[in-house]
Motif scaffolding. Structure first.
Motif, PDB file in Angstrom:
ATOM      1  N   PHE A  91       0.861  -1.188   0.000  1.00  0.00           N
ATOM      2  CA  PHE A  91       0.000   0.000   0.000  1.00  0.00           C
ATOM      3  C   PHE A  91       0.891   1.230   0.000  1.00  0.00           C
ATOM      4  CE2 PHE A  91      -2.124   3.187   2.773  1.00  0.00           C
ATOM      5  CZ  PHE A  91      -3.290   3.393   2.044  1.00  0.00           C
ATOM      6  N   GLY A  92       0.861   1.997  -1.096  1.00  0.00           N
ATOM      7  CA  GLY A  92       1.680   3.210  -1.146  1.00  0.00           C
ATOM      8  C   GLY A  92       1.945   3.580  -2.586  1.00  0.00           C
ATOM      9  N   PRO A  93       2.492   4.787  -2.813  1.00  0.00           N
ATOM     10  CA  PRO A  93       2.809   5.217  -4.165  1.00  0.00           C
ATOM     11  C   PRO A  93       4.102   4.598  -4.655  1.00  0.00           C
ATOM     12  CG  PRO A  93       3.419   6.919  -2.609  1.00  0.00           C
ATOM     13  CD  PRO A  93       2.800   5.810  -1.799  1.00  0.00           C
ATOM     14  N   GLY A  94       4.169   4.321  -5.955  1.00  0.00           N
ATOM     15  CA  GLY A  94       5.415   3.881  -6.580  1.00  0.00           C
ATOM     16  C   GLY A  94       6.402   5.042  -6.609  1.00  0.00           C
ATOM     17  N   LYS A  95       7.622   4.713  -7.036  1.00  0.00           N
ATOM     18  CA  LYS A  95       8.709   5.698  -7.024  1.00  0.00           C
ATOM     19  C   LYS A  95       8.347   6.976  -7.792  1.00  0.00           C
ATOM     20  CE  LYS A  95      13.636   5.884  -7.895  1.00  0.00           C
ATOM     21  NZ  LYS A  95      14.861   5.123  -8.059  1.00  0.00           N
ATOM     22  N   LYS A  96       7.724   6.809  -8.957  1.00  0.00           N
ATOM     23  CA  LYS A  96       7.401   7.985  -9.779  1.00  0.00           C
ATOM     24  C   LYS A  96       6.398   8.886  -9.067  1.00  0.00           C
ATOM     25  CE  LYS A  96       6.717   6.008 -14.082  1.00  0.00           C
ATOM     26  NZ  LYS A  96       6.047   6.052 -15.341  1.00  0.00           N
ATOM     27  N   ALA A  97       5.383   8.269  -8.449  1.00  0.00           N
ATOM     28  CA  ALA A  97       4.352   9.073  -7.777  1.00  0.00           C
ATOM     29  C   ALA A  97       4.870   9.672  -6.474  1.00  0.00           C
ATOM     30  CB  ALA A  97       3.111   8.216  -7.524  1.00  0.00           C
ATOM     31  N   ALA A  98       5.819   8.985  -5.835  1.00  0.00           N
ATOM     32  CA  ALA A  98       6.377   9.486  -4.567  1.00  0.00           C
ATOM     33  C   ALA A  98       7.202  10.752  -4.776  1.00  0.00           C
ATOM     34  CB  ALA A  98       7.218   8.400  -3.893  1.00  0.00           C
ATOM     35  N   GLN A  99       7.491  11.084  -6.043  1.00  0.00           N
ATOM     36  CA  GLN A  99       8.168  12.347  -6.352  1.00  0.00           C
ATOM     37  C   GLN A  99       7.401  13.548  -5.809  1.00  0.00           C
ATOM     38  OE1 GLN A  99      11.255  11.619  -6.950  1.00  0.00           O
ATOM     39  NE2 GLN A  99      11.294  13.277  -8.451  1.00  0.00           N
ATOM     40  N   ILE A 100       6.111  13.374  -5.598  1.00  0.00           N
ATOM     41  CA  ILE A 100       5.303  14.487  -5.092  1.00  0.00           C
ATOM     42  C   ILE A 100       5.845  14.971  -3.744  1.00  0.00           C
ATOM     43  CG2 ILE A 100       3.497  13.184  -3.843  1.00  0.00           C
ATOM     44  CD1 ILE A 100       1.512  15.115  -5.435  1.00  0.00           C
ATOM     45  N   GLU A 101       6.486  14.069  -2.988  1.00  0.00           N
ATOM     46  CA  GLU A 101       7.195  14.486  -1.769  1.00  0.00           C
ATOM     47  C   GLU A 101       8.703  14.563  -2.021  1.00  0.00           C
ATOM     48  OE1 GLU A 101       6.429  12.333   1.885  1.00  0.00           O
ATOM     49  OE2 GLU A 101       7.968  13.456   2.960  1.00  0.00           O
ATOM     50  N   GLY A 102       9.208  13.691  -2.863  1.00  0.00           N
ATOM     51  CA  GLY A 102      10.662  13.573  -3.070  1.00  0.00           C
ATOM     52  C   GLY A 102      11.278  14.778  -3.755  1.00  0.00           C
ATOM     53  N   SER A 103      10.473  15.498  -4.555  1.00  0.00           N
ATOM     54  CA  SER A 103      10.996  16.685  -5.234  1.00  0.00           C
ATOM     55  C   SER A 103      10.007  17.839  -5.135  1.00  0.00           C
ATOM     56  CB  SER A 103      11.278  16.400  -6.715  1.00  0.00           C
ATOM     57  OG  SER A 103      11.493  17.632  -7.392  1.00  0.00           O
ATOM     58  N   LYS A 104      10.403  18.851  -4.385  1.00  0.00           N
ATOM     59  CA  LYS A 104       9.521  20.025  -4.256  1.00  0.00           C
ATOM     60  C   LYS A 104       9.443  20.780  -5.580  1.00  0.00           C
ATOM     61  CE  LYS A 104      10.160  20.748   0.743  1.00  0.00           C
ATOM     62  NZ  LYS A 104       8.892  20.268   1.290  1.00  0.00           N
ATOM     63  N   VAL A 105      10.465  20.650  -6.435  1.00  0.00           N
ATOM     64  CA  VAL A 105      10.386  21.293  -7.747  1.00  0.00           C
ATOM     65  C   VAL A 105       9.298  20.605  -8.569  1.00  0.00           C
ATOM     66  CG1 VAL A 105      11.626  21.767  -9.892  1.00  0.00           C
ATOM     67  CG2 VAL A 105      12.791  22.049  -7.685  1.00  0.00           C
ATOM     68  N   PHE A 106       9.284  19.276  -8.530  1.00  0.00           N
ATOM     69  CA  PHE A 106       8.225  18.541  -9.227  1.00  0.00           C
ATOM     70  C   PHE A 106       6.845  18.958  -8.719  1.00  0.00           C
ATOM     71  CE2 PHE A 106       5.149  15.053  -9.071  1.00  0.00           C
ATOM     72  CZ  PHE A 106       4.964  14.832 -10.430  1.00  0.00           C
ATOM     73  N   SER A 107       6.670  18.997  -7.387  1.00  0.00           N
ATOM     74  CA  SER A 107       5.320  19.257  -6.861  1.00  0.00           C
ATOM     75  C   SER A 107       4.897  20.707  -7.102  1.00  0.00           C
ATOM     76  CB  SER A 107       5.208  18.860  -5.391  1.00  0.00           C
ATOM     77  OG  SER A 107       6.019  19.666  -4.584  1.00  0.00           O
ATOM     78  N   LYS A 108       5.817  21.663  -6.991  1.00  0.00           N
ATOM     79  CA  LYS A 108       5.438  23.058  -7.262  1.00  0.00           C
ATOM     80  C   LYS A 108       5.066  23.226  -8.741  1.00  0.00           C
ATOM     81  CE  LYS A 108       5.554  26.208  -4.731  1.00  0.00           C
ATOM     82  NZ  LYS A 108       4.617  26.757  -3.712  1.00  0.00           N
ATOM     83  N   ASN A 109       5.849  22.610  -9.638  1.00  0.00           N
ATOM     84  CA  ASN A 109       5.534  22.732 -11.062  1.00  0.00           C
ATOM     85  C   ASN A 109       4.201  22.059 -11.397  1.00  0.00           C
ATOM     86  OD1 ASN A 109       7.851  24.186 -11.437  1.00  0.00           O
ATOM     87  ND2 ASN A 109       9.060  22.481 -12.247  1.00  0.00           N
ATOM     88  N   LEU A 110       3.920  20.947 -10.720  1.00  0.00           N
ATOM     89  CA  LEU A 110       2.630  20.264 -10.917  1.00  0.00           C
ATOM     90  C   LEU A 110       1.481  21.193 -10.516  1.00  0.00           C
ATOM     91  CD1 LEU A 110       1.562  17.127 -11.406  1.00  0.00           C
ATOM     92  CD2 LEU A 110       1.077  17.301  -8.958  1.00  0.00           C
ATOM     93  N   MET A 111       1.630  21.841  -9.357  1.00  0.00           N
ATOM     94  CA  MET A 111       0.565  22.740  -8.877  1.00  0.00           C
ATOM     95  C   MET A 111       0.353  23.895  -9.846  1.00  0.00           C
ATOM     96  SD  MET A 111       0.995  22.805  -4.745  1.00  0.00           S
ATOM     97  CE  MET A 111       2.684  22.392  -4.427  1.00  0.00           C
ATOM     98  N   LYS A 112       1.457  24.414 -10.363  1.00  0.00           N
ATOM     99  CA  LYS A 112       1.341  25.541 -11.295  1.00  0.00           C
ATOM    100  C   LYS A 112       0.608  25.093 -12.566  1.00  0.00           C
ATOM    101  CE  LYS A 112       4.473  29.052 -13.106  1.00  0.00           C
ATOM    102  NZ  LYS A 112       5.927  29.320 -13.128  1.00  0.00           N
ATOM    103  N   LYS A 113       1.039  23.958 -13.109  1.00  0.00           N
ATOM    104  CA  LYS A 113       0.457  23.475 -14.367  1.00  0.00           C
ATOM    105  C   LYS A 113      -1.040  23.210 -14.232  1.00  0.00           C
ATOM    106  CE  LYS A 113       1.089  19.740 -17.751  1.00  0.00           C
ATOM    107  NZ  LYS A 113       1.900  18.563 -18.098  1.00  0.00           N
ATOM    108  N   TYR A 114      -1.453  22.672 -13.089  1.00  0.00           N
ATOM    109  CA  TYR A 114      -2.859  22.268 -12.925  1.00  0.00           C
ATOM    110  C   TYR A 114      -3.666  23.257 -12.075  1.00  0.00           C
ATOM    111  CZ  TYR A 114      -1.507  17.982 -15.236  1.00  0.00           C
ATOM    112  OH  TYR A 114      -1.051  17.080 -16.167  1.00  0.00           O
TER     113      TYR A 114
END
Ligand code: AMP
Ligand code: GLY
Length: 418
Positions: A91-114
Motif C-alpha cells: 500500500f503506497g505510491p510507486g517511485k514515480k508518484a512518490a516524487q510528489i514528496e521527493g521533489s519540491k520542484v516537481f510538486s510546485k511545477n505540478l501545482m502551477k500546471k494544474y
C-alpha cells in the motif's frame, strides 16, 4: 485471513499496528523494525526501513499479504515498485508518484500546471542566481531544499541575510547533500495550518478527517521546529465549506493531475495547507501518513483499515464506505529534554499501564527495552492520545494520562488542544 507488515518504528507506525490489530481479517502483524509498544499485538523484526530488498525477502518468506509503509524514504527510493515486481501486496505510491514528496520542484511545477492553489515561487539551480533574486525581493521569504531533508529543509527567512544564509547552507555547504541540488524560494504565507490526509487509489481521493500538527517545541508555538509535539483532530479552523473547496480544487485535482502525468497516486496523500485570506493554499505534499497527525486521525476511523487498503490496491475506493467517529482527538507528544537538539537516552519510563487505565492510548515512538524495562531511546518518546466529545474533554483526558507517566527529563507542551 491476512498477514500484514508495517514498515517503520514511530508513533505513526504504532498507531497503524494498533488499528490493524482490531481487524477480524488479520491473523498476524509484523513490524520492521517496530517498537516495544507493539509487543502484545505485533512481531517486531529487525530489518531497517531502508533495506528494501531485505523487507521484500521477509515478506516473501513469511507470506505477508499486505505491507504498509510509514516513512517517506523507502517510498521515494521505490519500495512499492520492488514489492509489486515480486507480486507482493503493498500500500503506497510507486517511485514515480512518490516524487510528489521527493521533489519540491516537481510538486510546485505540478501545482502551477494544474492551477492548484499554492504560494508563488521560483526555482534556482545556482546559488548566485538565488542571491541576486533575494536582493530584489521583499521579505519574509521561504527557502526550501528540493529533496528530502528529514523535515529540516524549509527555512523561513525574516530578512535578506537569513535568506542568503539559507541558500549558502543548502547549495554551497550542502547541509542536505544532493537534496540541495536545486532550491525553491517561495512567497511567505500566513494563516492557520491544517493537515488533510487522503486515501487515493490512483483515480479517486477520499479525504480523511482534518488535523493540526504543533511543530514548535514550546507552548504558544515558541522555540525551534520539531517533528511534531502534538496534534488535534478535527483542525479547529477547518469548516465544512473549506473542506469541500479543498477536496475539489486541491486534493482531487492533485490526484487527477498525477494520473494525467502518468504517475497515478496510490496510498496516502498528505496535504499541508495554509488557510490564507485568499483561500486555502498548499504548503507541501507528503506521500505518506503524517506523524503525529496519524495518532489523532486513525483513532477516529470506524471502518476496518484493511478494507480500505485492499480497495486502494484494487482501485476500488469509489465503492468503499469510510466512516469516522464524531469525537474529537488530542495527542500530546512526550519528548526527551534537549530535543530537537542533543538529548540523553536510556531513561526508565514509569506509569505506562496506569496512563492507559484512564482510557487514553499511549503510542510509543522513541522507546526501547533494557533489562526487561521500557526506557527512552529517541527524541520523541511517546504520543498520548485521548478521544472526547468536545476538544476540552479529549484534552483533559490526555493530560490526566500524562500525569501518570514519568521519565527523567520529560518535556511536553501544555497547550495542545487549548
Ligand atoms: P514543509 O516541509 O514544506 O511543510 O514546511 C514546513 C513548515 O514550514 C510548514 O508546516 C509551515 O509551517 C512552514 N512553511 C512552509 N512553506 C511556507 C510558506 N510558503 N509560508 C509560510 N510558512 C511556510
Ligand atoms: N507532521 C508532519 C509530517 O508528518 O511531515
Amino acid at each position: 485471513m491476512v498477514k500484514v507488515l508495517v514498515v517503520g518504528s514511530g508513533g505513526r507506525e504504532h498507531t497503524l499496528v494498533w488499528k490493524i490489530a482490531q481487524s477480524p481479517k488479520v491473523d498476524q502483524i509484523y513490524s520492521a523494525p517496530g517498537n516495544p509498544g507493539m509487543k502484545n499485538i505485533a512481531t517486531c523484526v529487525n530489518i531497517s526501513v531502508d533495506d528494501i530488498k531485505g523487507l521484500a525477502d521477509f515478506a516473501e518468506e513469511n507470506s505477508v499479504d499486505l505491507t504498509l509503509v510509514g516513512p517517506e524514504a523507502p517510498l521515494v527510493a521505490g519500495i512499492v515498485d520492488e514489492f509489486e515486481n515480486r507480486g507482493l501486496g503493498i500500500f503506497g505510491p510507486g517511485k514515480k508518484a512518490a516524487q510528489i514528496e521527493g521533489s519540491k520542484v516537481f510538486s510546485k511545477n505540478l501545482m502551477k500546471k494544474y492551477k492548484i492553489p499554492t504560494g508563488d515561487y521560483r526555482v534556482f539551480e545556482k546559488a548566485q542566481d538565488a542571491i541576486d533574486y533575494i536582493n530584489i525581493s521583499d521579505v519574509p521569504l521561504v527557502v526550501k531544499a528540493e529533496g528530502l531533508a528529514a523535515g529540516k529543509g524549509v527555512i523561513i527567512a525574516q530578512d535578506r541575510d537569513e535568506a542568503k544564509a539559507a541558500v549558502e547552507s543548502i547549495m554551497i555547504d550542502r547541509a542536505f547533500g544532493k537534496s540541495g541540488n536545486r532550491i525553491i524560494i517561495e512567497e511567505y504565507l500566513e494563516g492557520p495550518e491544517v493537515t488533510v490526509l487522503a486515501f487515493c487509489d490512483g483515480k479517486v481521493a477520499v479525504p480523511m478527517v482534518s488535523s493540526r500538527d504543533h511543530k514548535r517545541i514550546f507552548d504558544d508555538n515558541k522555540g525551534p521546529n520539531t517533528g511534531g509535539m502534538g496534534a488535534v483532530s478535527p483542525a479547529p479552523a477547518y469548516s465544512a465549506e473549506l473542506s469541500e473547496v479543498v477536496e475539489k480544487n486541491i486534493i482531487q485535482r492533485t490526484v487527477n493531475a498525477m494520473a494525467n502525468e502518468g504517475k497515478p497516486f496510490k496510498g496516502i496523500l498528505y496535504t499541508g495547507l495554509m488557510l490564507t485570506k485568499a483561500g486555502p493554499k498548499v504548503l507541501e505534499y507528503n506521500c505518506r501518513f503524517g506523524d503525529p497527525e496519524t495518532q489523532v486521525v486513525i483513532p477516529r476511523l470506524k471502518t476496518d483499515l484493511i478494507d480500505i487498503v485492499k480497495a486502494v490496491i484494487k482501485g476500488n475506493l469509489i465503492h468503499t464506505e469510510i466512516e469516522w467517529k464524531e469525537e474529537t482527538a488530542v495527542c500530546v507528544v512526550m519528548a526527551s529534554d534537549g530535543y530537537p537538539g542533543h538529548y540523553e537516552i536510556g531513561k526508565p519510563i514509569k506509569g505506562l499501564e496506569e496512563a492507559e487505565q484512564k482510557g487514553s492510548i499511549v503510542f510509543h515512538a522513541g522507546t526501547a527495552v533494557k533489562n526487561d524495562a521500557i526506557v527512552t531511546s529517541g527524541g520523541r518518546v511517546l504520543g498520548v492520545t485521548a478521544l472526547g466529545k468536545e476538544i476540552h474533554d479529549a484534552r483533559q483526558k490526555a493530560y490526566e494520562a500524562i500525569s501518570q507517566i514519568h521519565f527523567e527529563g520529560m518535556h511536553y507542551r501544555k497547550d495542545i488542544g487549548q
